[in-house]
Design a protein around this motif. Structure first.
Motif, short mmCIF file in Angstrom:
data_model
loop_
_atom_site.label_atom_id
_atom_site.label_comp_id
_atom_site.label_asym_id
_atom_site.label_seq_id
_atom_site.Cartn_x
_atom_site.Cartn_y
_atom_site.Cartn_z
N PRO A 93 0.83 -1.21 0.00
CA PRO A 93 0.00 0.00 0.00
C PRO A 93 0.86 1.26 0.00
CG PRO A 93 0.01 -1.01 2.17
CD PRO A 93 0.74 -1.96 1.26
N ALA A 94 0.28 2.33 -0.50
CA ALA A 94 1.01 3.60 -0.58
C ALA A 94 1.24 4.16 0.82
CB ALA A 94 0.22 4.60 -1.41
N PRO A 95 2.45 4.65 1.10
CA PRO A 95 2.71 5.27 2.40
C PRO A 95 2.00 6.62 2.51
CG PRO A 95 4.66 5.39 1.02
CD PRO A 95 3.65 4.59 0.27
N SER A 96 1.92 7.15 3.70
CA SER A 96 1.27 8.44 3.88
C SER A 96 2.13 9.55 3.29
CB SER A 96 1.05 8.71 5.38
OG SER A 96 2.30 8.94 6.01
N PHE A 97 1.49 10.68 3.01
CA PHE A 97 2.19 11.83 2.46
C PHE A 97 3.29 12.29 3.41
CE2 PHE A 97 2.82 16.40 2.01
CZ PHE A 97 3.07 16.52 0.66
N ASP A 98 2.97 12.36 4.70
CA ASP A 98 3.95 12.82 5.69
C ASP A 98 5.16 11.90 5.76
OD1 ASP A 98 2.45 15.08 6.41
OD2 ASP A 98 1.20 13.86 7.75
N GLN A 99 4.92 10.60 5.61
CA GLN A 99 6.03 9.65 5.66
C GLN A 99 6.98 9.86 4.47
OE1 GLN A 99 4.67 5.62 5.74
NE2 GLN A 99 6.71 4.75 5.95
N LEU A 100 6.43 10.08 3.28
CA LEU A 100 7.27 10.28 2.10
C LEU A 100 7.93 11.65 2.09
CD1 LEU A 100 5.22 8.66 -0.79
CD2 LEU A 100 7.42 7.92 0.08
N SER A 101 7.22 12.67 2.52
CA SER A 101 7.75 14.03 2.45
C SER A 101 8.70 14.35 3.58
CB SER A 101 6.61 15.05 2.45
OG SER A 101 5.96 15.05 3.71
N GLY A 102 8.72 13.53 4.63
CA GLY A 102 9.58 13.81 5.77
C GLY A 102 9.11 15.04 6.54
N GLY A 103 7.82 15.32 6.50
CA GLY A 103 7.27 16.45 7.22
C GLY A 103 7.24 17.74 6.42
N ALA A 104 7.74 17.74 5.21
CA ALA A 104 7.73 18.94 4.37
C ALA A 104 6.36 19.12 3.72
CB ALA A 104 8.81 18.84 3.31
N ARG A 105 6.19 20.24 3.00
CA ARG A 105 4.92 20.53 2.35
C ARG A 105 4.79 19.86 0.99
NH1 ARG A 105 4.96 26.88 2.87
NH2 ARG A 105 5.33 26.49 0.69
N TYR A 106 5.84 19.22 0.51
CA TYR A 106 5.80 18.57 -0.79
C TYR A 106 6.76 17.39 -0.82
CZ TYR A 106 9.79 21.67 -1.36
OH TYR A 106 10.96 22.35 -1.18
N ILE A 107 6.61 16.53 -1.85
CA ILE A 107 7.47 15.36 -2.05
C ILE A 107 8.37 15.65 -3.24
CG2 ILE A 107 7.53 12.90 -2.62
CD1 ILE A 107 4.70 12.69 -1.42
N THR A 108 9.66 15.53 -3.04
CA THR A 108 10.61 15.72 -4.14
C THR A 108 10.76 14.41 -4.91
OG1 THR A 108 12.53 15.09 -2.85
CG2 THR A 108 11.89 17.43 -2.81
N GLY A 128 1.51 20.47 -11.87
CA GLY A 128 1.98 21.83 -12.11
C GLY A 128 3.37 21.88 -12.70
N LYS A 129 4.00 20.71 -12.90
CA LYS A 129 5.36 20.62 -13.45
C LYS A 129 6.33 21.50 -12.66
CE LYS A 129 3.69 17.88 -16.44
NZ LYS A 129 3.25 16.68 -15.78
N THR A 130 6.22 21.41 -11.33
CA THR A 130 7.05 22.22 -10.44
C THR A 130 8.27 21.48 -9.93
OG1 THR A 130 5.69 21.50 -8.58
CG2 THR A 130 5.08 23.59 -9.65
N GLY A 131 8.35 20.17 -10.18
CA GLY A 131 9.48 19.39 -9.68
C GLY A 131 9.21 18.79 -8.33
N HIS A 132 7.99 18.97 -7.81
CA HIS A 132 7.62 18.34 -6.56
C HIS A 132 6.11 18.07 -6.56
CE1 HIS A 132 7.36 22.74 -5.70
NE2 HIS A 132 6.22 22.38 -5.15
N ILE A 133 5.68 17.20 -5.64
CA ILE A 133 4.28 16.79 -5.57
C ILE A 133 3.66 17.35 -4.30
CG2 ILE A 133 2.72 14.81 -5.37
CD1 ILE A 133 4.84 13.18 -6.89
N THR A 134 2.55 18.04 -4.44
CA THR A 134 1.84 18.59 -3.28
C THR A 134 0.99 17.51 -2.64
OG1 THR A 134 -0.06 19.27 -4.58
CG2 THR A 134 1.75 20.87 -4.36
N ARG A 135 0.48 17.82 -1.44
CA ARG A 135 -0.39 16.87 -0.74
C ARG A 135 -1.63 16.56 -1.58
NH1 ARG A 135 -0.94 15.18 4.54
NH2 ARG A 135 0.62 16.69 5.23
N ALA A 136 -2.24 17.57 -2.19
CA ALA A 136 -3.45 17.36 -3.00
C ALA A 136 -3.15 16.47 -4.21
CB ALA A 136 -4.02 18.70 -3.45
N GLU A 137 -2.02 16.71 -4.88
CA GLU A 137 -1.65 15.88 -6.03
C GLU A 137 -1.42 14.43 -5.61
OE1 GLU A 137 0.66 19.19 -8.82
OE2 GLU A 137 1.79 18.10 -7.28
#
Length: 145
Positions: A93-108, A128-137
């Motif tokens: 299963p997919a890990p949580s957003f916080d687990q992947l992001s390490g507490g940041a606002r986005y996932i690199t 958004g082609k920003t180079g990172h993934i937001t929580r909503a994405e």
């Protein structure tokens, strides 16, 4: 001195173009009379690929692997069959957003590599082609994967 710079540039560019065209004309191009392999002819090979099976030409063709593809061609050693398939990734299963992001606002992209399915879909998920993934994405991707 300034008046010579444009002239020097034009002369240099012209001489390079002339040299290039002369060089292109002196190289030999294959003609229609020379032997060129076509799509229907098989190209000579020294040995079949590692994932290939060589069978006598009269042998029946085995079926392709489940979910895979199969290509065949004849060689001097016999019929060569190449089987190809993409293995399934058992990632869980997919890990949580916080687990992947390490507490940041986005996932690199580096953080996404911790979960292979997300790493494979990173450019798709990054709307958004920003180079990172937001929580909503990320949450949208988890719901629709």
């Amino acid at each position: 001195m300034k008046a010579r710079i444009p002239i020097l540039t034009v002369v240099t560019a012209g001489s390079l173009m002339l040299a290039g065209s002369l060089l292109a004309q002196t190289q030999s191009m294959p003609t229609a009379t020379q032997s060129m392999p076509t799509a229907t002819q098989s190209m000579p090979t020294s040995s079949p690929p590692a994932n290939a099976t060589t069978l006598p030409s009269s042998a029946p063709t085995p079926p392709p692997p489940p979910g895979g593809t199969q290509a065949q061609f004849n060689s001097p050693q016999g019929k060569v069959i190449i089987n190809s398939e993409v293995p399934q990734v058992a990632a869980g299963p997919a890990p949580s957003f916080d687990q992947l992001s390490g507490g940041a606002r986005y996932i690199t992209e580096d953080q996404a590599s911790a979960y292979p399915p997300l790493a494979n879909d990173f450019l798709y998920v990054d709307k958004g082609k920003t180079g990172h993934i937001t929580r909503a994405e990320y949450e949208h991707w988890v719901e629709n994967k």
